[in-house]
Design a protein around this motif. Structure first.
Motif, mmCIF file in Angstrom:
data_model
loop_
_atom_site.group_PDB
_atom_site.id
_atom_site.type_symbol
_atom_site.label_atom_id
_atom_site.label_comp_id
_atom_site.label_asym_id
_atom_site.label_seq_id
_atom_site.Cartn_x
_atom_site.Cartn_y
_atom_site.Cartn_z
ATOM 1 N N HIS A 33 0.842 -1.198 0.000
ATOM 2 C CA HIS A 33 0.000 0.000 0.000
ATOM 3 C C HIS A 33 0.879 1.250 0.000
ATOM 4 C CE1 HIS A 33 -2.972 -2.918 1.772
ATOM 5 N NE2 HIS A 33 -3.706 -2.307 0.871
ATOM 6 N N HIS A 34 0.460 2.248 -0.778
ATOM 7 C CA HIS A 34 1.244 3.489 -0.871
ATOM 8 C C HIS A 34 0.366 4.699 -0.536
ATOM 9 C CE1 HIS A 34 -0.813 3.554 -4.707
ATOM 10 N NE2 HIS A 34 -0.170 2.463 -5.097
ATOM 11 N N LEU A 35 0.916 5.892 -0.697
ATOM 12 C CA LEU A 35 0.221 7.106 -0.296
ATOM 13 C C LEU A 35 -1.075 7.317 -1.079
ATOM 14 C CD1 LEU A 35 0.171 9.612 1.463
ATOM 15 C CD2 LEU A 35 1.646 10.756 -0.199
ATOM 16 N N ASP A 36 -1.074 6.953 -2.355
ATOM 17 C CA ASP A 36 -2.297 7.076 -3.152
ATOM 18 C C ASP A 36 -3.409 6.192 -2.574
ATOM 19 O OD1 ASP A 36 0.068 7.783 -4.788
ATOM 20 O OD2 ASP A 36 -1.408 8.190 -6.345
ATOM 21 N N LEU A 70 5.681 1.136 2.462
ATOM 22 C CA LEU A 70 5.606 2.134 1.381
ATOM 23 C C LEU A 70 4.424 3.077 1.549
ATOM 24 C CD1 LEU A 70 6.303 -0.256 -1.649
ATOM 25 C CD2 LEU A 70 7.957 1.089 -0.335
ATOM 26 N N LEU A 71 3.800 3.094 2.708
ATOM 27 C CA LEU A 71 2.539 3.804 2.871
ATOM 28 C C LEU A 71 2.658 5.307 2.650
ATOM 29 C CD1 LEU A 71 -0.429 3.261 3.542
ATOM 30 C CD2 LEU A 71 0.096 3.694 5.947
ATOM 31 N N PHE A 72 3.816 5.897 2.916
ATOM 32 C CA PHE A 72 3.962 7.343 2.778
ATOM 33 C C PHE A 72 4.729 7.730 1.513
ATOM 34 C CE2 PHE A 72 3.718 7.434 7.652
ATOM 35 C CZ PHE A 72 2.333 7.429 7.592
ATOM 36 N N VAL A 73 4.798 6.788 0.561
ATOM 37 C CA VAL A 73 5.445 7.036 -0.735
ATOM 38 C C VAL A 73 4.364 7.002 -1.806
ATOM 39 C CG1 VAL A 73 7.227 6.278 -2.343
ATOM 40 C CG2 VAL A 73 7.501 5.874 0.123
ATOM 41 N N THR A 74 4.402 7.936 -2.757
ATOM 42 C CA THR A 74 3.368 7.966 -3.796
ATOM 43 C C THR A 74 3.586 6.862 -4.827
ATOM 44 O OG1 THR A 74 4.582 9.445 -5.284
ATOM 45 C CG2 THR A 74 3.202 10.474 -3.573
ATOM 46 N N LYS A 75 2.532 6.568 -5.550
ATOM 47 C CA LYS A 75 2.613 5.555 -6.600
ATOM 48 C C LYS A 75 3.616 5.966 -7.673
ATOM 49 C CE LYS A 75 -0.241 3.337 -10.163
ATOM 50 N NZ LYS A 75 -1.609 3.214 -10.718
#
Length: 359
Positions: A33-36, A70-75
């Motif tokens: 899961h990422h920021l998006d 990766l939760l705070f990294v954008t796609k």
């Protein structure tokens, strides 16, 4: 149970992950899961209706097992990183299907907000979600403390002390409901506002219940408690002769195990069981469902209708059909965990007992 395709897929994925953890003894499962995803999840919750917990979005970890590095990294940042290193990028075709709310948010709502209001809206959502998550962590610890004080086990099911629960603020009660759902194994991501509202109405006596919950669970009020249990399905009238020790399959597919044991003062009654003096309850006896006119014997009062016992014990009407009765020599000697005929009770003089247990 009327699940959407997206919700059913999510449940299957989580079930698979927990199965793999158990099979291969994994210590962690890292999800991508990422920021998006975080921004989309928060908008979905907001559109459908949510509380502070929902506005915290996707947790960075779950039960110390699932982590999301990766939760705070954008796609786009992830995609750029992959392509710069010669990795092949693959896109799921269903991500473009606008029949799904998440995809409408991804392709229509968020681009509109970025173009017309704030290009950094995802980053701002991340900051907000992080602050809310920190506050949530503190409040959750308070809720856990309250939960430990008012919960107890009742015949293997989880129950909450009603008086103590009613003294808590409604917002704290809602958190305790979620802790109860988690403890009972009720799927959390299928809980909606209507479930919480129904529970509040049950607690405050605006409705009699039961409250039907996801995963074939229900909640109902008992005398001084509210209990969360697997949904019961009534079975037709039956009589089953018990000629000896052994296991007997009931009409609702539960198994009744009948056994004898020597009685000692340190004997501990098993969960989901009834125990009788073996000197009095001798084979054969009958296990059956209630029927019109059933009565029990009360010393100094004589015989009392079974219906009156149910009323006194606060047993809801929709549960009475499933209560097992034990009959011996033409009289009711046991009503499951509600009554034992005084002549069949265990005393200091009892040497051997009969244990009836649902397994």
């Amino acid at each position: 149970e009327g699940l959407s395709l997206e919700m059913a897929g999510r449940e299957l994925r989580y079930n698979l992950w927990y199965y793999l953890v158990k099979k291969y003894d994994f210590q962690k499962i890292a999800l991508a899961h990422h920021l998006d995803d975080l921004a989309e999840e928060i908008f979905m919750k907001f559109i459908k209706g949510t509380g502070k917990r929902g506005l915290a979005g996707i947790p960075i970890k779950r039960e110390d097992l699932i982590v999301r590095p990766l939760l705070f990294v954008t796609k786009e940042e992830i995609k750029k990183f992959a392509l710069e290193r010669g990795l092949t990028w693959r896109e799921d075709e269903t991500n473009k299907d606008l029949r799904f709310l998440r995809n409408k948010i991804r392709h229509i709502l968020i681009p509109f907000l970025e173009n017309n209001f704030n290009k950094k809206i995802k980053e701002n959502i991340r900051k907000t979600a992080f602050l809310i998550a920190e506050e949530e962590e503190l409040i959750e610890e308070l809720a856990k403390s309250n939960f430990e004080e008012i919960k107890f086990s009742l015949e293997g099911d989880i129950a909450l002390k009603l008086h103590e629960l009613k003294q808590l603020h409604p917002s704290m009660r809602r958190r305790i409901y979620f802790l109860t759902f988690k403890s009972a194994g009720i799927p959390l991501f299928r809980i909606s506002y209507s479930h919480l509202e129904s529970l509040e109405n049950l607690i405050t006596k605006k409705t009699k219940g039961p409250v039907y919950l996801p995963g074939n669970f229900l909640a109902y009020r008992g005398p001084g408690y509210v209990i969360f249990t697997k949904k019961l399905f009534s079975f037709p009238y039956f009589e089953m002769a018990i000629p000896e020790e052994g296991e007997y399959t009931l009409p609702n597919k539960q198994v009744l195990k009948v056994s004898k044991a020597l009685y000692t003062k340190d004997f501990v009654k098993p969960e989901k069981s009834m125990c009788f003096s073996a000197e009095k309850l001798v084979f054969p006896f009958i296990v059956r469902r209630k029927k019109p006119g059933d009565k029990i014997y009360i010393p100094s009062l004589g015989h009392k209708k079974l219906k009156k016992l149910f009323l006194e014990k606060g047993i809801p009407r929709y549960l009475r059909e499933d209560v097992l009765l034990i009959e011996h020599q033409g009289k009711i000697v046991g009503v499951w965990n509600l009554y034992i005929h005084p002549e069949y009770e265990i005393t200091d003089k009892t040497k051997e007992i009969i244990i009836l247990r649902i397994v």
